[in-house]
Scaffold this active site. Structure first.
Site, PDB file in Angstrom:
ATOM      1  N   CYS A   3       0.852  -1.189   0.000  1.00  0.00           N
ATOM      2  CA  CYS A   3       0.000   0.000   0.000  1.00  0.00           C
ATOM      3  C   CYS A   3       0.884   1.235   0.000  1.00  0.00           C
ATOM      4  CB  CYS A   3      -0.907   0.004   1.229  1.00  0.00           C
ATOM      5  SG  CYS A   3      -1.865   1.529   1.403  1.00  0.00           S
ATOM      6  N   GLN A 215     -22.204  -6.946   7.285  1.00  0.00           N
ATOM      7  CA  GLN A 215     -20.825  -7.413   7.397  1.00  0.00           C
ATOM      8  C   GLN A 215     -20.015  -6.868   6.229  1.00  0.00           C
ATOM      9  OE1 GLN A 215     -19.522  -8.899   9.894  1.00  0.00           O
ATOM     10  NE2 GLN A 215     -21.006 -10.241  10.888  1.00  0.00           N
ATOM     11  N   TYR A 244     -29.681  -9.973  18.252  1.00  0.00           N
ATOM     12  CA  TYR A 244     -28.805  -9.072  17.476  1.00  0.00           C
ATOM     13  C   TYR A 244     -28.814  -9.520  16.005  1.00  0.00           C
ATOM     14  CZ  TYR A 244     -26.848  -8.574  22.236  1.00  0.00           C
ATOM     15  OH  TYR A 244     -26.667  -8.411  23.583  1.00  0.00           O
ATOM     16  N   GLU A 269     -33.812  -7.396  16.997  1.00  0.00           N
ATOM     17  CA  GLU A 269     -32.812  -6.382  16.655  1.00  0.00           C
ATOM     18  C   GLU A 269     -33.307  -5.022  17.132  1.00  0.00           C
ATOM     19  OE1 GLU A 269     -29.996  -3.988  15.553  1.00  0.00           O
ATOM     20  OE2 GLU A 269     -29.698  -6.140  15.282  1.00  0.00           O
ATOM     21  N   ASN A 313     -25.038 -12.637  18.023  1.00  0.00           N
ATOM     22  CA  ASN A 313     -23.985 -11.972  17.247  1.00  0.00           C
ATOM     23  C   ASN A 313     -23.867 -10.544  17.768  1.00  0.00           C
ATOM     24  OD1 ASN A 313     -22.107 -11.299  15.308  1.00  0.00           O
ATOM     25  ND2 ASN A 313     -23.585 -11.084  13.652  1.00  0.00           N
ATOM     26  N   CYS A 340     -17.032 -10.740  16.959  1.00  0.00           N
ATOM     27  CA  CYS A 340     -15.982  -9.971  16.286  1.00  0.00           C
ATOM     28  C   CYS A 340     -14.903  -9.546  17.275  1.00  0.00           C
ATOM     29  CB  CYS A 340     -16.570  -8.752  15.579  1.00  0.00           C
ATOM     30  SG  CYS A 340     -17.396  -7.587  16.681  1.00  0.00           S
TER      31      CYS A 340
END
Length: 381
Positions: A3, A215, A244, A269, A313, A340
């Site tokens: 990069c 995502q 979630y 949610e 999640n 995550c």
């Protein structure tokens, strides 16, 4: 991955970019194993990602001037750019479709005379440019503005934009009037007839509305949903909750992979827009699932009947003490936990000792960084 921005010291977002990708993936797998630290846990091979071009959403801070806008980040180390930012429109982790759209969007900013917001002076209008790529290269383009002052000019030149960028399926304006580090505001004004962006992930075509979460790595998210669906199908639950649930990725896969047509799938949610998106995708696919707007912890605590399998999640902070405590005491037999943040996952597992992880897999949702997704199947012992 090389990069030029990183090599020049202009951007430090990809903190692991100097490591060979195989080493990055191995380190994430080892990190997750160390955090979960269970000798009986079966680990699947980690899921690799494309090293570059994997992001389906670009979040660009707009700086500079209307005549010469910069699309990228704030906080450049170069004193000459102190009042503006760094132009990263060629960022290599963004999908090729996003990079190709940036010059046209920069021209549109000039054509519509959209003055970038100056953080230091607290004046200007255009704060962020948010672009998502969906199925077939279709784009959702969102202009985050301080006020409606430039809305009429965006509408005036919208025909030019869609002529130059025909893949611009959804175009909207988001209003964020406050001077604080918040990406977007509450009010969204959609300027196109099409309201949602279709994105195929795994076996389901999701529908994404402007403010709903998706995502960011389509390839790896597809692998995540497929693996989750396989574990759910093997468990053969008659009743599934997806807390979630977002735009319905796991819930819709649970509804799509059904050997028992009577399976009851419920998604919860907090975001009303995400629920609306999930319902659109459900109806378009002809699937059976029910979605509710609400707090995951409150829904679980008030429910009268438990599911056979629960999907969670949560955001990076994890489930938290209250929901983890409820799960520990609930009697729910199986939990599919997608995280995550393996650190908060390990903390939640410590609070739920009766629910032991039996299978796990690292999925590299965020190459060139230290972050990753880990999917675990928990069973009550």
């Amino acid at each position: 991955m090389f990069c030029g921005y990183h090599a020049a010291g202009l951007c430090g977002s990809c903190t692991a970019i100097d490591r060979p990708y195989a080493e990055q993936l191995s380190a994430k797998h080892i990190h997750a194993q160390q955090l979960l630290d269970d000798a009986d846990l079966e680990w699947l091979e980690p899921v690799a990602s494309p090293e570059s071009g994997y992001r389906n959403k670009a979040k660009m801070v707009v700086t500079g001037t209307a005549a010469a806008p910069r699309l990228g980040i704030l906080g450049a180390p170069d004193p000459a750019l102190a009042s503006g930012g760094v132009d990263l429109r060629g960022c290599g982790v963004n999908a090729p479709e996003l990079r190709a759209a940036m010059p046209v969007l920069a021209d549109f900013i000039t054509r519509a005379a959209l003055t970038p917001y100056d953080v230091h002076a607290r004046r200007g209008e255009l704060k962020h440019l948010l672009v998502t790529v969906g199925s077939g290269g279709a784009l959702m383009i969102r202009f985050v503005l301080r006020s409606t002052e430039s809305l009429v000019r965006i509408e005036k030149h919208l025909g030019w934009l869609r002529g130059e960028l025909p893949q611009a399926a959804v175009v909207s304006v988001n209003l964020q009037p406050e001077h604080k580090a918040v990406l977007e505001g509450e009010r969204e004004i959609v300027l196109t007839q099409q309201q949602s962006l279709p994105v195929v992930m795994g076996e389901v075509e999701l529908q994404v509305l402007p403010k709903s979460f998706l995502q960011t790595n389509t390839d790896v998210a597809s692998a995540l949903y497929r693996q989750g669906a396989a574990w759910i199908e093997e468990a053969a639950p008659a009743k599934v909750w997806d807390l979630y649930c977002g735009v319905g990725g796991f819930a819709l896969h649970a509804a799509a992979h059904v050997s028992d047509p009577g399976r009851e799938v419920t998604g919860i949610e907090i975001s009303a827009e995400a629920v609306a998106a999930a319902e659109r995708a459900r109806d378009a696919a002809g699937l059976r699932a029910t979605f509710h707007v609400g707090d995951a912890t409150a829904f679980a605590a008030q429910a009268e009947a438990l599911p056979d399998l629960m999907i969670v999640n949560p955001p990076r902070r994890g489930l938290g003490r209250e929901l983890a405590g409820w799960l520990e005491d609930s009697g729910v037999r199986q939990v599919l936990y997608s995280s995550c943040n393996a650190t908060s996952l390990a903390r939640d597992l410590a609070a739920m000792p009766s629910l032991r992880p039996t299978r796990a897999q690292v999925l590299d949702m965020f190459p060139q960084t230290s972050h990753y997704e880990v999917l675990t199947l928990l069973r009550r012992h």
